[in-house]
Design an enzyme around this catalytic site. Structure first.
Site, PDB file in Angstrom:
ATOM      1  CB  CYS A  79       3.302  -3.683  -4.581  1.00 48.91           C
ATOM      2  SG  CYS A  79       3.653  -3.860  -2.841  1.00 48.91           S
ATOM      3  CG  HIS A 169       6.092   0.149  -5.220  1.00 47.70           C
ATOM      4  ND1 HIS A 169       4.791   0.499  -5.500  1.00 47.70           N
ATOM      5  CD2 HIS A 169       6.049  -0.548  -4.070  1.00 47.70           C
ATOM      6  CE1 HIS A 169       3.994   0.036  -4.560  1.00 47.70           C
ATOM      7  NE2 HIS A 169       4.728  -0.599  -3.674  1.00 47.70           N
ATOM      8  CD  GLU A 171       5.088   2.036  -8.742  1.00 45.18           C
ATOM      9  OE1 GLU A 171       5.762   1.087  -9.184  1.00 45.18           O
ATOM     10  OE2 GLU A 171       4.400   1.945  -7.702  1.00 45.18           O
TER      11      GLU A 171
HETATM   12  N1  GLN Z   1       0.724  -4.524   1.842  1.00 49.87           N
HETATM   13  C1  GLN Z   1      -0.100  -4.257   0.702  1.00 49.87           C
HETATM   14  C2  GLN Z   1      -1.142  -5.352   0.494  1.00 49.87           C
HETATM   15  O1  GLN Z   1      -1.119  -6.328   1.160  1.00 49.87           O
HETATM   16  C3  GLN Z   1       0.725  -4.103  -0.546  1.00 49.87           C
HETATM   17  C4  GLN Z   1       1.657  -2.924  -0.390  1.00 49.87           C
HETATM   18  C5  GLN Z   1       1.936  -2.185  -1.635  1.00 49.87           C
HETATM   19  O2  GLN Z   1       1.251  -2.315  -2.671  1.00 49.87           O
HETATM   20  N2  GLN Z   1       2.880  -1.293  -1.550  1.00 49.87           N
HETATM   21  O3  GLN Z   1      -1.972  -5.225  -0.336  1.00 49.87           O
END
Ligand code: GLN
Length: 194
Positions: A79, A169, A171
């Site tokens: 992410c 994710h 995890e």
């Molecule tokens: N929206 C977050 C970002 O732009 C990422 C979201 C996440 O890691 N769950 O960094």
């Protein structure tokens, strides 16, 4: 096998639990001196990429982390980690580590679909659960990037040599297969460089 988990912010404990369940050791990277330890792979967790990017720089972790990735240390970004590794962020001038030949789009699913769960095919692993939280996706990727998963036509997992990224994710689900995939990358790399 020892994995350093960047623990500046975000969902790092869950990664440590997954690694533990697979029999790998891990430790948290919070400050410069943590990088003096010996380790074989690095996880950059989800969280807020702007905050993590800022902390990496402020804590003098940015250059040594970048160096290790460029040296070939296996890295897994989930992410926000995917955003930190991208060489470009869609409609944004910011670049963080920028080691992966991808263009990432932040918060790409809009407000309504900010968080969702699905199951989809991950190359070589079959169907895996995928939890997305204000997730990015990869808008485009260079020829050296292997696309590992797509959801609704958008790239949500990819690999380039020693770098693995997922927009979701793993995890946060109980399926260990993607962490296993990463540990396999680490093991192959360690054997090669031994
Ligand atoms: N929206 C977050 C970002 O732009 C990422 C979201 C996440 O890691 N769950 O960094």
């Amino acid at each position: 096998m020892n994995i350093g988990v960047l623990a500046l912010q975000g969902a790092f404990i869950e990664h440590e639990q997954m690694l533990g369940a697979l029999g790998a050791d891990s430790f948290e990277i919070r400050q410069r001196r943590d990088l003096d330890r010996e380790f074989d792979g690095l996880i950059i967790p989800g969280g807020e990429s702007t905050v993590m990017g800022k902390l990496l720089r402020e804590l003098d972790l940015f250059d040594p982390v970048l160096e290790r990735i460029k040296d070939g240390m296996p890295v897994f970004g989930t992410c926000a980690g995917l955003i930190l590794l991208a060489k470009e962020i869609h409609e944004d001038d910011t670049v963080h580590l920028g080691t992966m030949d991808t263009v990432a789009r932040r918060n790409a699913y809009g407000r309504q679909l900010g968080s969702f769960h699905t199951d989809a095919e991950f190359k070589g692993l079959g169907i895996v659960p995928m939890t997305f939280i204000r997730a990015p996706y990869i808008v485009s990727a260079g020829d050296d990037v292997e696309i590992l998963a797509t959801v609704d036509g958008k790239i949500v997992a990819a690999r380039q040599d020693n770098q693995l990224v997922t927009a979701f994710h793993p995890e946060l689900d109980s399926d260990l297969s993607i962490h296993w995939y990463f540990l396999d990358m680490v093991e192959k790399h360690s054997t090669k460089s031994a």
